[in-house]
Design a protein around this motif. Sequence first.
Motif, PDB file in Angstrom:
ATOM      1  N   GLU A 143       0.799  -1.268  -0.015  1.00  0.00           N
ATOM      2  CA  GLU A 143      -0.050   0.005  -0.131  1.00  0.00           C
ATOM      3  C   GLU A 143       0.989   1.326  -0.033  1.00  0.00           C
ATOM      4  OE1 GLU A 143      -3.834   1.987   2.312  1.00  0.00           O
ATOM      5  OE2 GLU A 143      -2.878   0.291   3.374  1.00  0.00           O
ATOM      6  N   VAL A 144       0.800   2.145  -1.131  1.00  0.00           N
ATOM      7  CA  VAL A 144       1.686   3.178  -1.149  1.00  0.00           C
ATOM      8  C   VAL A 144       1.063   4.327  -0.746  1.00  0.00           C
ATOM      9  CG1 VAL A 144       2.943   2.125  -3.004  1.00  0.00           C
ATOM     10  CG2 VAL A 144       1.147   3.560  -3.481  1.00  0.00           C
ATOM     11  N   PRO A 145       1.446   5.480  -0.444  1.00  0.00           N
ATOM     12  CA  PRO A 145       1.018   6.706   0.316  1.00  0.00           C
ATOM     13  C   PRO A 145      -0.041   7.203  -0.673  1.00  0.00           C
ATOM     14  CG  PRO A 145       3.409   6.704   0.722  1.00  0.00           C
ATOM     15  CD  PRO A 145       3.080   5.694  -0.367  1.00  0.00           C
ATOM     16  N   ALA A 146      -1.054   7.408  -0.151  1.00  0.00           N
ATOM     17  CA  ALA A 146      -2.469   8.257  -0.977  1.00  0.00           C
ATOM     18  C   ALA A 146      -1.838   9.663  -1.180  1.00  0.00           C
ATOM     19  CB  ALA A 146      -3.621   8.012  -0.273  1.00  0.00           C
ATOM     20  N   LYS A 147      -1.312  10.323  -0.292  1.00  0.00           N
ATOM     21  CA  LYS A 147      -0.723  11.638  -0.581  1.00  0.00           C
ATOM     22  C   LYS A 147       0.009  11.887  -1.859  1.00  0.00           C
ATOM     23  CE  LYS A 147       3.269  11.586   2.452  1.00  0.00           C
ATOM     24  NZ  LYS A 147       3.628  12.202   3.837  1.00  0.00           N
ATOM     25  N   TYR A 148       0.562  10.699  -2.282  1.00  0.00           N
ATOM     26  CA  TYR A 148       1.233  11.059  -3.571  1.00  0.00           C
ATOM     27  C   TYR A 148       0.663  10.443  -4.668  1.00  0.00           C
ATOM     28  CZ  TYR A 148       5.307  11.420  -0.374  1.00  0.00           C
ATOM     29  OH  TYR A 148       6.341  11.980   0.586  1.00  0.00           O
ATOM     30  N   HIS A 149      -0.533   9.742  -4.529  1.00  0.00           N
ATOM     31  CA  HIS A 149      -1.337   9.143  -5.426  1.00  0.00           C
ATOM     32  C   HIS A 149      -2.765   9.631  -5.157  1.00  0.00           C
ATOM     33  CE1 HIS A 149       1.724   6.255  -6.955  1.00  0.00           C
ATOM     34  NE2 HIS A 149       2.280   6.491  -5.686  1.00  0.00           N
ATOM     35  N   THR A 150      -2.957  11.041  -5.665  1.00  0.00           N
ATOM     36  CA  THR A 150      -4.220  11.596  -5.102  1.00  0.00           C
ATOM     37  C   THR A 150      -5.367  11.238  -6.192  1.00  0.00           C
ATOM     38  OG1 THR A 150      -3.744  13.657  -6.381  1.00  0.00           O
ATOM     39  CG2 THR A 150      -3.220  13.181  -3.827  1.00  0.00           C
ATOM     40  N   HIS A 151      -4.891  10.698  -7.354  1.00  0.00           N
ATOM     41  CA  HIS A 151      -5.718  10.367  -8.415  1.00  0.00           C
ATOM     42  C   HIS A 151      -5.432   9.086  -8.920  1.00  0.00           C
ATOM     43  CE1 HIS A 151      -6.885  14.562  -8.564  1.00  0.00           C
ATOM     44  NE2 HIS A 151      -7.937  14.144  -9.104  1.00  0.00           N
ATOM     45  N   GLY A 152      -4.928   7.944  -8.070  1.00  0.00           N
ATOM     46  CA  GLY A 152      -5.152   6.699  -8.406  1.00  0.00           C
ATOM     47  C   GLY A 152      -3.565   6.566  -8.785  1.00  0.00           C
ATOM     48  N   ILE A 153      -3.596   5.063  -9.330  1.00  0.00           N
ATOM     49  CA  ILE A 153      -2.161   4.454  -9.437  1.00  0.00           C
ATOM     50  C   ILE A 153      -2.389   3.825 -10.879  1.00  0.00           C
ATOM     51  CG2 ILE A 153      -2.643   2.677  -8.135  1.00  0.00           C
ATOM     52  CD1 ILE A 153       0.481   2.490  -7.677  1.00  0.00           C
ATOM     53  N   PRO A 154      -2.461   4.760 -11.896  1.00  0.00           N
ATOM     54  CA  PRO A 154      -2.643   3.992 -13.263  1.00  0.00           C
ATOM     55  C   PRO A 154      -1.520   3.465 -13.930  1.00  0.00           C
ATOM     56  CG  PRO A 154      -2.200   6.327 -13.534  1.00  0.00           C
ATOM     57  CD  PRO A 154      -2.166   5.945 -11.946  1.00  0.00           C
ATOM     58  N   TYR A 155      -0.307   3.464 -13.342  1.00  0.00           N
ATOM     59  CA  TYR A 155       0.775   2.521 -13.965  1.00  0.00           C
ATOM     60  C   TYR A 155       1.773   2.247 -12.966  1.00  0.00           C
ATOM     61  CZ  TYR A 155       3.525   6.959 -13.610  1.00  0.00           C
ATOM     62  OH  TYR A 155       4.106   7.989 -13.146  1.00  0.00           O
ATOM     63  N   VAL A 156       2.498   1.223 -13.302  1.00  0.00           N
ATOM     64  CA  VAL A 156       3.876   0.793 -12.386  1.00  0.00           C
ATOM     65  C   VAL A 156       4.867   0.610 -13.242  1.00  0.00           C
ATOM     66  CG1 VAL A 156       2.582   0.424 -10.345  1.00  0.00           C
ATOM     67  CG2 VAL A 156       2.889  -1.423 -12.089  1.00  0.00           C
ATOM     68  N   ILE A 157       6.081   0.813 -13.179  1.00  0.00           N
ATOM     69  CA  ILE A 157       7.183   0.172 -14.102  1.00  0.00           C
ATOM     70  C   ILE A 157       8.122  -0.414 -13.140  1.00  0.00           C
ATOM     71  CG2 ILE A 157       8.836   1.066 -15.538  1.00  0.00           C
ATOM     72  CD1 ILE A 157       6.970   3.699 -16.179  1.00  0.00           C
ATOM     73  N   ALA A 158       8.560  -1.732 -13.384  1.00  0.00           N
ATOM     74  CA  ALA A 158       9.221  -2.338 -12.638  1.00  0.00           C
ATOM     75  C   ALA A 158      10.690  -2.334 -13.331  1.00  0.00           C
ATOM     76  CB  ALA A 158       9.043  -3.874 -12.751  1.00  0.00           C
ATOM     77  N   ASP A 159      11.963  -1.746 -12.513  1.00  0.00           N
ATOM     78  CA  ASP A 159      13.296  -1.692 -12.884  1.00  0.00           C
ATOM     79  C   ASP A 159      13.790  -2.427 -11.884  1.00  0.00           C
ATOM     80  OD1 ASP A 159      15.706  -0.798 -13.224  1.00  0.00           O
ATOM     81  OD2 ASP A 159      15.675   1.088 -12.418  1.00  0.00           O
ATOM     82  N   GLY A 160      13.998  -3.950 -12.527  1.00  0.00           N
ATOM     83  CA  GLY A 160      14.850  -4.996 -11.706  1.00  0.00           C
ATOM     84  C   GLY A 160      16.174  -4.605 -11.713  1.00  0.00           C
ATOM     85  N   GLU A 161      16.670  -4.025 -12.499  1.00  0.00           N
ATOM     86  CA  GLU A 161      18.287  -3.615 -12.608  1.00  0.00           C
ATOM     87  C   GLU A 161      18.534  -2.749 -11.197  1.00  0.00           C
ATOM     88  OE1 GLU A 161      20.763  -0.780 -15.377  1.00  0.00           O
ATOM     89  OE2 GLU A 161      19.929  -2.551 -16.287  1.00  0.00           O
ATOM     90  N   ASN A 162      17.886  -1.994 -10.766  1.00  0.00           N
ATOM     91  CA  ASN A 162      17.914  -1.272  -9.626  1.00  0.00           C
ATOM     92  C   ASN A 162      16.927  -1.484  -8.405  1.00  0.00           C
ATOM     93  OD1 ASN A 162      20.174   0.679 -10.911  1.00  0.00           O
ATOM     94  ND2 ASN A 162      18.660   1.137 -12.362  1.00  0.00           N
ATOM     95  N   SER A 163      16.396  -2.499  -8.553  1.00  0.00           N
ATOM     96  CA  SER A 163      15.200  -2.903  -7.832  1.00  0.00           C
ATOM     97  C   SER A 163      14.092  -1.787  -7.205  1.00  0.00           C
ATOM     98  CB  SER A 163      16.209  -3.412  -6.287  1.00  0.00           C
ATOM     99  OG  SER A 163      16.980  -4.642  -6.703  1.00  0.00           O
ATOM    100  N   VAL A 164      13.807  -1.017  -8.391  1.00  0.00           N
ATOM    101  CA  VAL A 164      12.863  -0.100  -8.010  1.00  0.00           C
ATOM    102  C   VAL A 164      11.647  -0.125  -9.026  1.00  0.00           C
ATOM    103  CG1 VAL A 164      12.665   2.426  -8.669  1.00  0.00           C
ATOM    104  CG2 VAL A 164      14.630   1.616  -7.806  1.00  0.00           C
ATOM    105  N   ILE A 165      10.518   0.295  -8.343  1.00  0.00           N
ATOM    106  CA  ILE A 165       9.186   0.380  -8.871  1.00  0.00           C
ATOM    107  C   ILE A 165       9.024   1.832  -9.060  1.00  0.00           C
ATOM    108  CG2 ILE A 165       6.777  -0.161  -8.957  1.00  0.00           C
ATOM    109  CD1 ILE A 165       7.293  -2.663  -7.274  1.00  0.00           C
TER     110      ILE A 165
END
Length: 288
Positions: A143-165
């Motif tokens: 569950e990611v902070p709603a204050k940073y996603h005030t209009h949902g979460i329409p996309y995610v991008i997985a960067d496995g090289e740097n272990s970041v989403i």
Amino acid sequence: MTAASFNAINKIFSIFFAVFFALTGFINKSFSGDVYKWESETDAAFAEALPRSQGVTTDGKYWYFSGKHYLEKVDIEKNEVISYENDAIPAELSEKFGSKHIGGISYYDGIIYAGVEDSKVWAHPLIVLFSAEDLSFTGKYFEVPAKYHTHGIPYVIADGENSVIYAGDANNDEEMMKYDMNTGEYLGKFKYNSPVTKIQGGEYYGGFLYVGTNDSTRAVYRINVETGTAEKLFDRIMYQPKKIDNFGGEGEGLTILKMADGTSLHTLQVGATFTETSLRHYKFNLDD
């Protein structure tokens, strides 16, 4: 039903779909105009289009698609559906968070990372992990902070090289959020040097984020993760009036796969009639 009757019905449906795709193709072409040319496209209509209306990703052997509450796995070589979930959002998440909408998806190391939201409420944005093997819920989510996603979460991008989403909301034009791929911990904001409006999905490749948008031309961009430099690569349709939201269909996400026919960028879009979707295959030099 006799064999003759069955064949007659099949023939009628074949004629109907041939006419339908010809008509929708003409309509879509009227919006596409003289834009960057794709090599080919794979179309889906009506019920077949529902699981292919939000996001797309790949592991090199399969396409994975998402719809509002669907997931689908398709063999690339055979163009056959391998696995299909028409109610992919876990009941426990629906009950606990009101989750009811899957957005963009991204693949890494056997896992499909999906943006899942309580659409139009936007109080509980989630990154949900599904198994690429059978599209089942792994039991893991962030569950990611709603204050940073005030209009949902329409996309995610997985960067496995740097272990970041990377993830954003529908109104983030100049920044994304970064989350630890293993723990979901918030890692800060990633800002870029010029607006990229209404990102719907994307992939990480070679130090860049390639993203598909639902802006006025359904444009495709790439963003350098080191410098934050954002550049438009091409438009998917001609400019449409901002006063008419989603005029000419919707631009969705994209995925990256170098294929034998020379294509490498593959974009998903909802057609102008909103009854069909297409996966377009573009030749593009990703290493330029």
